[in-house]
Write a protein that holds these residues in place. Structure first.
Motif, PDB file in Angstrom:
ATOM      1  N   GLN A   1       0.831  -1.193   0.000  1.00 23.73           N
ATOM      2  CA  GLN A   1       0.000   0.000   0.000  1.00 23.73           C
ATOM      3  C   GLN A   1       0.870   1.249   0.000  1.00 23.73           C
ATOM      4  N   VAL A   2       0.380   2.250  -0.717  1.00 24.62           N
ATOM      5  CA  VAL A   2       1.033   3.557  -0.745  1.00 24.62           C
ATOM      6  C   VAL A   2      -0.034   4.613  -0.515  1.00 24.62           C
ATOM      7  N   GLN A   3       0.257   5.553   0.330  1.00 23.02           N
ATOM      8  CA  GLN A   3      -0.626   6.684   0.542  1.00 23.02           C
ATOM      9  C   GLN A   3       0.018   7.923  -0.080  1.00 23.02           C
ATOM     10  N   LEU A   4      -0.793   8.675  -0.811  1.00 20.63           N
ATOM     11  CA  LEU A   4      -0.290   9.847  -1.524  1.00 20.63           C
ATOM     12  C   LEU A   4      -1.056  11.091  -1.072  1.00 20.63           C
ATOM     13  N   VAL A   5      -0.321  12.167  -0.839  1.00 17.63           N
ATOM     14  CA  VAL A   5      -0.953  13.414  -0.439  1.00 17.63           C
ATOM     15  C   VAL A   5      -0.381  14.546  -1.289  1.00 17.63           C
ATOM     16  N   GLU A   6      -1.267  15.220  -2.027  1.00 14.75           N
ATOM     17  CA  GLU A   6      -0.853  16.347  -2.861  1.00 14.75           C
ATOM     18  C   GLU A   6      -0.973  17.658  -2.084  1.00 14.75           C
ATOM     19  N   SER A   7      -0.164  18.605  -2.472  1.00 12.27           N
ATOM     20  CA  SER A   7      -0.248  19.952  -1.889  1.00 12.27           C
ATOM     21  C   SER A   7       0.258  20.949  -2.917  1.00 12.27           C
ATOM     22  N   GLY A   8      -0.034  22.223  -2.658  1.00  9.69           N
ATOM     23  CA  GLY A   8       0.495  23.287  -3.496  1.00  9.69           C
ATOM     24  C   GLY A   8      -0.500  23.929  -4.436  1.00  9.69           C
ATOM     25  N   GLY A   9      -1.704  23.374  -4.538  1.00 11.97           N
ATOM     26  CA  GLY A   9      -2.696  23.982  -5.399  1.00 11.97           C
ATOM     27  C   GLY A   9      -3.111  25.364  -4.886  1.00 11.97           C
ATOM     28  N   ASP A  10      -3.458  26.234  -5.828  1.00 12.15           N
ATOM     29  CA  ASP A  10      -3.794  27.611  -5.423  1.00 12.15           C
ATOM     30  C   ASP A  10      -4.481  28.317  -6.582  1.00 12.15           C
ATOM     31  N   LEU A  11      -4.894  29.550  -6.330  1.00  6.07           N
ATOM     32  CA  LEU A  11      -5.412  30.442  -7.360  1.00  6.07           C
ATOM     33  C   LEU A  11      -4.249  31.317  -7.832  1.00  6.07           C
ATOM     34  N   VAL A  12      -4.035  31.361  -9.136  1.00  2.00           N
ATOM     35  CA  VAL A  12      -2.918  32.114  -9.686  1.00  2.00           C
ATOM     36  C   VAL A  12      -3.362  32.787 -10.977  1.00  2.00           C
ATOM     37  N   GLN A  13      -2.739  33.899 -11.301  1.00  2.00           N
ATOM     38  CA  GLN A  13      -3.061  34.587 -12.544  1.00  2.00           C
ATOM     39  C   GLN A  13      -2.370  33.913 -13.724  1.00  2.00           C
ATOM     40  N   ALA A  14      -2.956  34.083 -14.882  1.00  2.00           N
ATOM     41  CA  ALA A  14      -2.355  33.550 -16.096  1.00  2.00           C
ATOM     42  C   ALA A  14      -0.933  34.079 -16.248  1.00  2.00           C
TER      43      ALA A  14
END
Length: 125
Positions: A1-14
């Motif tokens: 088993q592997v557990q994965l956790v993402e981070s870093g998403g945000d609102l950003v301008q083009a």
């Protein structure tokens, strides 16, 4: 088993940049290829980038080639996705996925057994 956790998403301008991170726990991280996929509202989940278990192969979707860079640090069990020159069409939930090293078709969702919960990236125009 592997557990994965993402981070870093945000609102950003083009035109802006973001760095997404995927942190893994469980089985030895070096056993796995790791991919990033994304899903926009009303669309199917699509391949973005992947990196092989030793880092020697890094395929990218044509839509992100030259703008996104994937990297991994097996000693820290992390995979990063550096995203530059972001466009509104990059808006989606981004998912990290892990699949065994011998599943060499890294662009296919079926090559991955483990998925994170996703992180939202929103690019405003």
């Amino acid at each position: 088993q592997v557990q994965l956790v993402e981070s870093g998403g945000d609102l950003v301008q083009a035109g802006g940049s973001l760095r997404l991170s995927c942190a893994a726990s469980g089985r030895p991280f070096s056993d796995f290829n790791v991919g990033w996929f994304r899903q926009a509202p009303g669309k199917e989940r699509e391949f973005v980038a992947a990196i092989s278990w030793r880092g020697g192969s890094t395929p990218y979707a044509d839509s992100v080639k030259g703008r996104f860079t994937i990297s991994r640090d097996n000693s820290k069990s992390t995979v990063d996705l550096r995203m530059n020159s972001l466009k509104p069409e990059d808006t989606a939930v981004y998912y990290c996925a892990a699949g065994m090293w011998y599943r060499t078709t890294m662009t296919s969702r079926t090559s991955y057994n483990y998925w994170g919960q996703g992180t939202q990236v929103t690019v405003s125009s």
